[in-house]
Design a protein around this motif. Structure first.
Motif, mmCIF file in Angstrom:
data_model
loop_
_atom_site.group_PDB
_atom_site.id
_atom_site.type_symbol
_atom_site.label_atom_id
_atom_site.label_comp_id
_atom_site.label_asym_id
_atom_site.label_seq_id
_atom_site.Cartn_x
_atom_site.Cartn_y
_atom_site.Cartn_z
ATOM 1 N N LYS A 168 1.828 -4.932 -1.274
ATOM 2 C CA LYS A 168 2.043 -6.275 -0.679
ATOM 3 C C LYS A 168 2.315 -7.297 -1.771
ATOM 4 C CE LYS A 168 0.141 -6.184 3.905
ATOM 5 N NZ LYS A 168 -1.121 -5.446 4.164
ATOM 6 N N GLU A 169 1.521 -7.206 -2.861
ATOM 7 C CA GLU A 169 1.693 -8.144 -3.982
ATOM 8 C C GLU A 169 3.111 -8.026 -4.562
ATOM 9 O OE1 GLU A 169 -1.184 -7.570 -7.260
ATOM 10 O OE2 GLU A 169 0.471 -8.114 -8.600
ATOM 11 N N GLY B 277 5.586 -9.387 -2.218
ATOM 12 C CA GLY B 277 5.434 -10.847 -2.164
ATOM 13 C C GLY B 277 6.236 -11.567 -3.232
#
Ligand code: NAI
Length: 259
Positions: free
Chosen positions: A62-63, A66
């Protein structure tokens, strides 16, 4: 619009190269996570690999997404030949080939040789040496067909020097260096470059119980390494700048030991 700032014609825009796949084993934390972040930043589609830490791996993916990166998750035990066949081989067949393989996952099970049981010997050899060999064997056909690839094995300075209490670990890491040099010779003509990085003392979960102050006395640069220190060198070895580097072992150890 100023001259020279026009949008590229569609034919050019659609010929952008597709993202290159990079598998980093054991990348839910520590050095592996730093390597995954680094390769994602360098434009690779990173395969974040884990065994049990699914939540941490998902958070890292996710990071990366992102900040505009790309990746996927992949779970298997590197010490299991069966799991490599069942999980990795089909993944490479459907989404590969891999452009980059970083054999990072590893364990240590320390003890003096005279008292070291077979479980600790075999466990470390399977995870730190046989696993990387089998994973490499699984991804090589795709790299051979593509006539390009980079493999980086995360060894250790103790594989170069030996270390009391680490007969299993230093033997596995020395073996990984031999594997690296042999693979480099076998596949140089097919443009598959194989190198090893040998970290010194890097602050991660693996080293939390070691006597830091005592070890620091042996490090010329006077500080512990960070996962990012290792990731930077791995990033270089996977980049165009390292196109003429193969079969090498680069120590990332603050000057503690040469290779
Ligand atoms: P770490 O313990 O934080 O990370 C190791 C990773 O490998 C973890 O994500 C773990 O889940 C994974 N892993 C271990 N066994 C596995 C298995 N059987 N199947 C799947 N995944 C498995 O340790 P660290 O420090 O990040 O280590 C990364 C690599 O760097 C290891 O190969 C280690 O030997 C090497 N290294 C580390 C040094 C240090 O000072 N931290 C020094 C020299 C080498």
């Amino acid at each position: 619009m100023e001259a020279g700032n026009e949008e590229p014609p569609l034919s050019q825009a659609t010929t952008q190269p597709s993202p290159r796949n990079a598998l980093v084993t054991g990348s839910s934390r520590g050095i592996g996570a730093a390597i995954a972040r680094r390769l994602a930043r360098d434009g690779f589609r990173v395969w974040i690999h884990y065994r049990e830490s699914g939540e941490a791996a998902e958070a890292l993916l996710k990071e990366i997404q992102g900040v505009g990166g790309d990746g996927r998750l992949l779970a298997f035990d590197v010490a299991s030949a069966e799991a490599i066949e069942r999980v990795l081989v089909p993944a490479v067949a459907s989404e590969g080939p891999l452009d980059v393989l970083v054999n990072n996952a590893g364990i240590a099970r320390d003890g003096l040789a005279a008292r070291m049981g077979d479980a600790n010997w075999d466990g470390v050899l399977e995870a730190d040496l046989s696993g990387p060999f089998r994973i490499t064997r699984a991804v090589l056909p795709g790299m051979l067909k593509a006539r390009r690839g980079r493999i980086v094995n995360i060894a250790s300075v103790v594989g170069l020097t030996g270390n009391p209490g680490q007969a299993n670990y230093s033997a596995a890491k020395a073996g990984l260096v031999g594997l690296t040099r042999t693979l480099a010779l076998e596949y140089a003509k097919r443009n598959i470059l194989v190198n090893a990085v040998a970290p010194g003392f890097i602050e991660t979960d693996m080293t939390t119980r070691l006597p830091k102050e005592k070890i620091l006395e042996q490090i010329p640069l006077g500080r512990a390494g960070t996962p990012e220190d290792v990731a930077g060198v791995v990033g270089f070895l996977c980049s165009d700048a390292a196109a003429y580097v193969t079969g090498q072992v680069i120590a990332v150890s603050g000057g503690m030991v040469g290779s």
